[in-house]
Design a protein around this motif. Sequence first.
Motif, PDB file in Angstrom:
ATOM      1  N   GLU A  20      68.520  30.561 -22.477  1.00  0.00           N
ATOM      2  CA  GLU A  20      68.604  30.163 -21.070  1.00  0.00           C
ATOM      3  C   GLU A  20      67.203  29.968 -20.502  1.00  0.00           C
ATOM      4  N   SER A  22      65.219  29.105 -16.795  1.00  0.00           N
ATOM      5  CA  SER A  22      65.347  29.040 -15.338  1.00  0.00           C
ATOM      6  C   SER A  22      63.980  28.767 -14.727  1.00  0.00           C
ATOM      7  N   GLU A  42      66.184  29.766 -10.718  1.00  0.00           N
ATOM      8  CA  GLU A  42      67.333  28.861 -10.798  1.00  0.00           C
ATOM      9  C   GLU A  42      67.505  28.376 -12.236  1.00  0.00           C
ATOM     10  N   SER A  43      68.702  28.544 -12.777  1.00  0.00           N
ATOM     11  CA  SER A  43      68.968  28.114 -14.145  1.00  0.00           C
ATOM     12  C   SER A  43      68.942  26.586 -14.235  1.00  0.00           C
ATOM     13  N   GLU A  45      68.540  22.896 -17.071  1.00  0.00           N
ATOM     14  CA  GLU A  45      68.588  22.310 -18.385  1.00  0.00           C
ATOM     15  C   GLU A  45      67.459  21.295 -18.494  1.00  0.00           C
ATOM     16  N   GLU A  62      64.614  33.046 -21.629  1.00  0.00           N
ATOM     17  CA  GLU A  62      65.197  34.267 -22.182  1.00  0.00           C
ATOM     18  C   GLU A  62      64.975  34.323 -23.701  1.00  0.00           C
TER      19      GLU A  62
END
Length: 440
Positions: A20, A22, A42-43, A45, A62
């Motif tokens: 992940e 962010s 804020e997550s 992509e 992460e």
Amino acid sequence: MRYKFLFLILIFFHLAEAQEVSIFYDRGGELTLLDLPYETFESIESGYSNGLKYGTYWLQIEPGAEKSVFQLQNNHIIGVEAFQDFMDIDIDDSAGFAHFEMETQTPVYVKMEVSKEAYFPFSIQSEQEFDTQTIRSVVGLGAFYGFALLVLLLNLGLYLTTRDLTFWYYSLFLAFILLVFAHRDGFMEILGISITVKNVTEPFSLAIGGLLCAVFAANSLKLDKYYPFISLSYYGAAVICALLLTLYYTFGDYEFVVGIYFVCLYIFLSAWVSSILLIKKLRFAYIFCIAYFFMMVTAILFYLGPILDFQFFEIKHSYLKLTAFVEMIVINMAIIYRMRNLRLKQKKMRLEMDRYLSQITFLSEELEKNNLGVENVFTKFDLSSRESEVLELIAEGKTNGEIAEHLFISINTVKFHVKNIYEKLEVSNRREASQVLQSS
């Protein structure tokens, strides 16, 4: 159903294994590593953008199940720093884009300075996957730029051979577009050229490339003839680009470069719309319309999408090069077709010229015989002196009007003599008359 279920399971495990990422926007650049655990990230992509909001951005990555490599695929972002366990991570940008290795125990924080578009394309791969992808990228870049160089040399050669300015303009346009691509592919970083130099050469290449597209379009689509107001507007575009470049070099505000993007957008759109309107009048307009459509769409999404924050999906630079590759193939197929037609026309002209010269030679000999009182084509077909004069002028390639002016008679009289000549030679046109004369 069984295969769909397996497919969904594979997707689930892939997402579960994905690390992940962010982001946090530190507008004032005041935060330190010690402050980050207390901030809300804020997550995101790959391909996330935040328009033209300049400042400092932090990424939080992460930990993964295995050692991995993170690569930030936008070389407009500068001052990249990475930390794990409050220790600096060595960053390598020798391949054009900043990347670094990550361990598995704790999160990694990445600090980035944004003074252009806030656009964050990235990849996280295992070391083996990263090495494989790097090799593929190098091979792909070599194939693309090698092919583009061949196309460039082909057009330069055609210009030197034919002196057709269309080939010259396309060569220049292609050269500067390749410079724009090379900047975003990280060639400046690979060559070790400073950011200061890059900030000068990149917008300059963009502006000149866009203006050369205007020149090529105006020449190949004959815009001066069909849409002169569009052709004149390109002079205004050149003035605006020069002004925006001057302002950017003076104040360093990237929004002036964004202005150049919009000028180029106008040039591409106006040229493309013109090609649609000219499809029934110019065969090349159809080729231009097809060749530039996909490259224009991907260029808009790649360059303006992150700035205006309207991306529907991530447009990678490889997609832009793919559409440019298609454009070069289509345009050069049209060039080859055009050269083939040109050679056929030249061959036909040479044959016509040879036939014309042979007719002149034949009639000159027959006239000389006539002057000497020897039997000749004029006496053989019982042509009068006036009909002989008309036939001589026909052989010289003169029209009925020119014959009438030369002999001081009316066009109707010329037509009367031509009709009598055809009847005596038993032919129906000038070419058949020439063939009868040559066979006599």
